[in-house]
Enzyme design. Structure first.
Site, PDB file in Angstrom:
ATOM      1  N   LYS A 293      49.584  35.669  55.044  1.00 51.86           N
ATOM      2  CA  LYS A 293      48.710  35.926  53.897  1.00 51.86           C
ATOM      3  C   LYS A 293      47.847  37.180  54.050  1.00 51.86           C
ATOM      4  O   LYS A 293      47.407  37.534  55.136  1.00 51.86           O
ATOM      5  CB  LYS A 293      47.777  34.727  53.653  1.00 51.86           C
ATOM      6  N   GLU A 300      38.355  38.663  44.068  1.00 45.97           N
ATOM      7  CA  GLU A 300      38.154  37.263  43.669  1.00 45.97           C
ATOM      8  C   GLU A 300      36.670  36.914  43.655  1.00 45.97           C
ATOM      9  O   GLU A 300      36.177  36.258  42.737  1.00 45.97           O
ATOM     10  CB  GLU A 300      38.874  36.320  44.646  1.00 45.97           C
TER      11      GLU A 300
END
Ligand code: ARG
Length: 471
Positions: A293, A300
Site C-alpha cells: 500500500k 484524505e
C-alpha cells in the site's frame, strides 16, 4: 491585612466570597485565549499611549505601563517558545493575566491601564487584530498554492486528459485547464478574504462595556496607531458584533470545500483505477498490514478536516442567533472554533501546496484515457451540423454510431468511413481529424475554453496580474 477573597480578579470589589474553583475553571478562557497575548498587548499599548496623550493618565504612568507591557510581551514570547507558559484559570482570561503581570512589574500604576476600557471592547479589539493578521497569512498561503497550480499548468497546457461530468468521461480537456480551475477558485477565496478584512479592520475600542466612554478618548488616534481603516459607529454593536468572524468562517469553509474537492480528485486520480497521478512518496503513508500500500493520507485528511471548519461556522451562527444586545458571555465561545478553523485552513494550504507541486503526472496514461470512451462524439455531431444537419438529428446519428462502436468494442474512428457513412452520407474523409482529441481541445477556442492557446493566454494573463500586484 488579609487579601480580599477575589484579590486577583478584575472585578473583586463587590464580592465577599471566593469564586468557586469549579466556576473558575468553567468560565476561564485563558487555556485558549492566551494566543491573543500579542494582540492584547499591542491594543493596550495603543490605548495607553492615547490615554497619556489625551492627559487622561500622566505621561509618566503611560510610559511605565508601556515599558511594562513590552517586557511582558517579550517574556511571554520566550515562555511560549520554550513551552513554559502555564495558563492559570484563577486569572480567567488573557486580559487579566497580562494586567496581573503588569501589576507585579510596575505596581499600582498598572491599574490605570484599564481606564475608559472594558474587557468587552478589549476582546473585540484583540479578536479583530488577531483575525486581520491571520487573514493576511492565509491570503499569502493561498497565493503560494496558486503558484503551485500555475506551475503545474505551465507544464501541461498541451497534455490532454478526459474531462468529466457525472464522473463519466465527457470531453477532452487539457490538464492545465483543470489546474487552472482550482486557481480560479483560490482567487475567489483570496478576494473573499480581502473583502472580509475590510470589515474586520474597524476599531471597536472606545465602546467601553456597551455605552461608550465619558472620557475624552481619541479613538482616531488609536485606530491610526493600530492600522485600522475606521472606528466603529455604535458602541452596542461594537461589543456584540461577531459578523466578521462568521464572514471569515464562511470564507474559510469555502476554501475547505475547494481543497477538499481537490483532495478527492487526488485520491481518485492516484488510485490504480485511474493512475493519472502519483503523489510524491514522501507524501504517502503505508499500511501496517498490506506491504504493497501507498496511501494518499494527506489529501484524505484535507478532505476530512473540512468538517472542522464547517462545524466552526455552524458554531458561530448558533452562538449568535439568540443573543440579546449587547455583550453576553456566550461570545467567549467564539474563540476555540475560530482558532481551530484558522489552524485547519493554514495547515491544509501548507500541505496541499507542496503536494500539488510534487505531483507526478502520467501524461501518457491521461492521453490514453482521453482516447477511450467516445469523448469526441460531440465533435462529430458538431461536424454533421457544419455539413448542414440539424443538431438534434446529428446527435441521433452519432448516438447510433457510438452504439455500434460500443457493440464492436472499438472507438468511433475504428469503425471506418464506410460504416460511418451507413449512418449518414454526410460523413466524409475529413471526419477522422475531428475524432482526434488534440483537434478537439484546440477547437475549444473561446475565452474560458480549453484550447491550449487559450490556456497559455490565461497563464500569461495571471502572470501579468502578479507582476502588476508586485509593483
Ligand atoms: N473572555 C471574555 C470573552 O472572550 C472576555 C470578555 C469578558 N467580559 C466579561 N464581561 N466577562 O468574551
Amino acid at each position: 491585612m488579609t487579601a480580599k477573597p477575589s484579590a486577583n480578579k478584575l472585578w473583586g470589589g463587590r464580592f465577599q466570597q471566593r469564586t468557586d474553583r469549579r466556576v473558575e475553571i468553567f468560565t476561564a478562557s485563558i487555556p485558549y485565549d492566551w494566543r491573543l497575548y500579542r494582540h492584547d498587548i499591542a491594543g493596550s499599548i495603543a490605548h495607553c499611549r492615547m490615554l497619556g496623550q489625551c492627559r487622561i493618565i500622566s505621561a509618566k504612568d503611560a510610559d511605565s505601563i508601556v515599558a511594562g507591557l513590552e517586557e511582558i510581551r517579550d517574556e511571554m514570547d520566550r515562555e511560549i517558545r520554550e513551552g513554559r507558559f502555564v495558563p492559570d484559570p484563577s486569572l480567567e482570561d488573557i486580559h487579566t493575566t497580562i494586567e496581573q503581570r503588569l501589576l507585579e512589574k510596575i505596581g499600582p500604576a498598572a491599574g490605570k491601564l484599564h481606564t475608559a476600557r472594558s474587557r468587552n471592547d478589549q476582546i473585540a479589539l484583540d479578536l479583530r487584530l488577531y483575525l486581520r493578521d491571520e487573514i493576511d497569512q492565509i491570503v499569502s498561503l493561498l497565493r503560494g498554492f496558486q503558484k503551485a497550480l500555475v506551475g503545474r499548468a505551465r507544464e501541461t497546457s498541451d497534455a490532454v486528459m478526459p474531462g468529466y461530468t457525472h464522473l463519466q468521461r465527457a470531453q477532452p480537456v487539457v490538464v492545465a485547464h483543470h489546474f487552472l480551475a482550482y486557481y480560479d477558485m483560490a482567487e475567489r477565496d483570496r478576494r473573499r478574504l480581502k473583502d472580509c478584512r475590510t470589515r474586520v479592520n474597524v476599531l471597536p475600542l472606545g465602546a467601553g462595556a456597551l455605552a461608550g466612554s465619558s472620557f475624552p478618548l481619541d479613538r482616531e488616534m488609536v485606530a491610526r496607531s493600530l492600522g485600522f481603516e475606521a472606528v466603529s459607529s455604535n458602541s452596542l454593536d461594537s461589543v456584540s458584533d461577531r459578523d466578521f468572524v462568521v464572514e471569515f468562517l464562511s470564507a474559510a469553509a469555502t476554501i475547505m470545500v475547494h481543497l477538499s474537492r481537490l483532495g478527492e480528485e487526488l485520491v481518485l486520480w492516484s488510485s490504480s483505477e485511474f493512475g493519472f497521478v502519483e503523489l510524491p512518496e514522501s507524501f504517502c503513508t503505508g499500511s501496517s498490514i498490506m506491504p504493497q500500500k501507498r496511501n494518499p493520507d494527506v489529501p484524505e485528511l484535507v478532505r476530512g478536516k473540512a468538517g472542522r471548519v464547517f462545524g466552526a461556522l455552524m458554531a458561530l451562527l448558533t452562538i449568535l442567533k439568540g443573543l440579546p444586545l449587547s455583550y453576553n458571555r456566550d461570545l467567549q465561545e467564539d474563540k476555540e472554533p475560530l482558532f481551530e478553523a484558522v489552524d485547519t485552513v493554514k495547515g491544509c494550504l501548507e500541505i496541499m501546496t507542496p503536494a500539488v507541486a510534487g505531483l507526478r503526472i502520467d501524461a501518457a496514461r491521461l492521453l490514453q484515457a482521453a482516447r477511450q470512451g467516445f469523448l469526441t462524439a460531440t465533435e462529430v455531431a458538431d461536424y454533421l451540423v457544419r455539413k448542414g444537419l440539424p443538431f438534434r438529428e446529428a446527435h441521433q446519428i452519432v448516438g447510433k454510431a457510438v452504439a455500434e462502436a460500443a457493440r464492436r468494442n472499438v472507438e468511433l474512428g475504428a469503425l471506418g468511413l464506410a460504416t460511418l457513412r451507413s449512418f449518414s452520407p454526410a460523413f466524409e474523409e475529413d471526419v477522422l481529424a475531428v475524432l482526434e482529441v488534440h483537434n478537439s481541445v484546440a477547437s475549444k477556442n473561446l475565452p474560458g475554453g480549453t484550447a491550449p492557446a487559450r490556456v497559455r493566454e490565461r497563464i500569461a494573463q495571471i502572470e501579468e496580474e502578479w507582476r502588476r500586484e508586485e509593483d
